[in-house]
Scaffold this active site. Sequence first.
Site, PDB file in Angstrom:
ATOM      1  N   HIS A  51      32.896  88.221  55.863  1.00  0.00           N
ATOM      2  CA  HIS A  51      31.899  88.275  54.791  1.00  0.00           C
ATOM      3  C   HIS A  51      30.595  87.698  55.350  1.00  0.00           C
ATOM      4  O   HIS A  51      30.622  86.818  56.203  1.00  0.00           O
ATOM      5  CB  HIS A  51      32.423  87.403  53.641  1.00  0.00           C
ATOM      6  CG  HIS A  51      31.631  87.460  52.367  1.00  0.00           C
ATOM      7  ND1 HIS A  51      30.440  86.801  52.203  1.00  0.00           N
ATOM      8  CD2 HIS A  51      31.893  88.068  51.184  1.00  0.00           C
ATOM      9  CE1 HIS A  51      29.995  87.009  50.975  1.00  0.00           C
ATOM     10  NE2 HIS A  51      30.857  87.775  50.335  1.00  0.00           N
ATOM     11  N   ASP A  83      37.986  80.860  55.935  1.00  0.00           N
ATOM     12  CA  ASP A  83      37.316  81.286  54.701  1.00  0.00           C
ATOM     13  C   ASP A  83      38.419  81.762  53.752  1.00  0.00           C
ATOM     14  O   ASP A  83      38.978  82.840  53.926  1.00  0.00           O
ATOM     15  CB  ASP A  83      36.320  82.402  55.043  1.00  0.00           C
ATOM     16  CG  ASP A  83      35.728  83.066  53.798  1.00  0.00           C
ATOM     17  OD1 ASP A  83      36.167  82.759  52.678  1.00  0.00           O
ATOM     18  OD2 ASP A  83      34.831  83.908  53.969  1.00  0.00           O
ATOM     19  N   GLN A 114      39.155  84.710  49.271  1.00  0.00           N
ATOM     20  CA  GLN A 114      40.039  85.734  48.705  1.00  0.00           C
ATOM     21  C   GLN A 114      41.510  85.328  48.735  1.00  0.00           C
ATOM     22  O   GLN A 114      42.313  85.879  47.979  1.00  0.00           O
ATOM     23  CB  GLN A 114      39.895  87.056  49.481  1.00  0.00           C
ATOM     24  CG  GLN A 114      38.539  87.712  49.364  1.00  0.00           C
ATOM     25  CD  GLN A 114      38.201  88.138  47.952  1.00  0.00           C
ATOM     26  OE1 GLN A 114      39.077  88.349  47.122  1.00  0.00           O
ATOM     27  NE2 GLN A 114      36.923  88.250  47.676  1.00  0.00           N
ATOM     28  N   LYS A 169      36.470  82.896  41.814  1.00  0.00           N
ATOM     29  CA  LYS A 169      37.412  83.966  42.166  1.00  0.00           C
ATOM     30  C   LYS A 169      38.849  83.556  41.835  1.00  0.00           C
ATOM     31  O   LYS A 169      39.773  84.343  41.952  1.00  0.00           O
ATOM     32  CB  LYS A 169      37.286  84.310  43.649  1.00  0.00           C
ATOM     33  CG  LYS A 169      35.923  84.898  43.977  1.00  0.00           C
ATOM     34  CD  LYS A 169      35.752  85.287  45.418  1.00  0.00           C
ATOM     35  CE  LYS A 169      34.331  85.821  45.617  1.00  0.00           C
ATOM     36  NZ  LYS A 169      34.076  86.263  46.988  1.00  0.00           N
ATOM     37  N   CYS A 180      29.169  92.825  51.046  1.00  0.00           N
ATOM     38  CA  CYS A 180      28.706  91.688  51.848  1.00  0.00           C
ATOM     39  C   CYS A 180      29.435  91.630  53.184  1.00  0.00           C
ATOM     40  O   CYS A 180      29.746  90.540  53.687  1.00  0.00           O
ATOM     41  CB  CYS A 180      28.877  90.354  51.104  1.00  0.00           C
ATOM     42  SG  CYS A 180      27.926  90.266  49.616  1.00  0.00           S
TER      43      CYS A 180
END
Length: 424
Positions: free
Chosen positions: A140, A217, A220, A243, A381
């Site tokens: 991302h 990261d 998600q 999220k 993104c």
Amino acid sequence: MNGLNDTMTYRVSGSGESGMDVEKVRADFPALHQMVHGKPLVYLDNAASAQKPRIVLDTLQHYYSKEYANVHRGVHYLSEQATQAYELAREKVRAFINAGDTREIVFVRGTTEAINLVAQSYARPGFKAGDEILITTMEHHSNIVPWQLLCEQTGAVLKVAPVNDAGELLLEAFEQCLGPRTRLVAVTHLSNALGTINPVEQIIEMTHAHGARVLVDGAQAVPHLGVDVQALDCDFYAFSGHKLYGPTGIGVLFAKAELLEAMPPYQGGGEMISEVTFEKTTYADIPLKFEAGTPHFVGAIGMGAAIDYVTGIGLDTIAQHEHSLTEYGTQILGEIPGLRIIGTAHHKGSILSFVLEGIHAHDLGTILDQAGVAVRTGHHCAMPVMERFGVPATTRASLALYNTQQELDQLAAAIHEARKIFRL
Ligand SMILES: *Cc1c(COP(=O)(O)O)cnc(C)c1O
């Protein structure tokens, strides 16, 4: 505010493979029950942001209307209540990702801020010209641009590990990118554009063997997979509240205590100090050293409620439900002529990114919207990964715990309708 739903009430026998009562779950999310363009909303844009269950909304309402006062500074009742709730939220986050200590949980605005914090506060003071930061093709922008800024500031070099045609990281090539100059690997746990779940455990082991640190990261991954930062042995882990069915404007940086202790503050101001004089200021202990200014404590408390909510249902149950939905969606989308799924990793999360021959993603998105189906179109993104697959944009349906097979049928029907409109 312990209105936690009884775990068992979400499980019904014989309600499909996952054993999760989706209708009961859906009843918890007010935003799902509305009409869009005269059609019932089908919300399939969860990778961008997820809807909020009532317990999160009620928690925000409660803290703003009943137990509201600034944290940490007050001696009065309301301030103490708010502070306790804020610190309890920190404990909930700690337990959720199984960190060893709440001192390792820093509240930030979101994943993006967490990564920037690591770039500026961990990497910038110590990285020299020629030092290497390794990322992957599928990152991302929030896990690309902070490192590019750092490279401009320090002369460090950004390297990129490639993926195969399924969108899987090429582990051997990745390992070959590691060298004596590698200082940090920054990698997504679950790709927002492709759905790929990366073998982060192996990545971390390989990277540590080369003496470098790893940032994961987790924006998600956290809503869909159980994450255990101690088992992973990662150095930094970043995610966002919004999220995870929680509020916007709040997120988490997990970092090993020894790293946080050695890092200088990211921002200066209230709450992050121990003592201030014009000659010299000393800083608060971690994690407050990194929480300058009034934090979004109501957001943190709301995220704590979201964590209670998902753990109440159970991440395994959620993952099973989403997995069977993803399989179903892959199958019915695969039957549409001219549709190509981008991101077909063997180990994959609940993201269906695709292109449709003859219709640009933005046109398709607009037609789907008219049918009440909310998807995202564009580069998500992640422009470099779009380039890797030779597409300018995809249409992305991203699934959450409250989505159903019927909604996927509605998505497929709307795509068929779009093909008719375009005379395909
Ligand atoms: C959404 C997302 C981000 C950025 O999260 P913010 O909440 O916008 O800061 C970073 N990485 C991935 C993989 C994402 O999906």
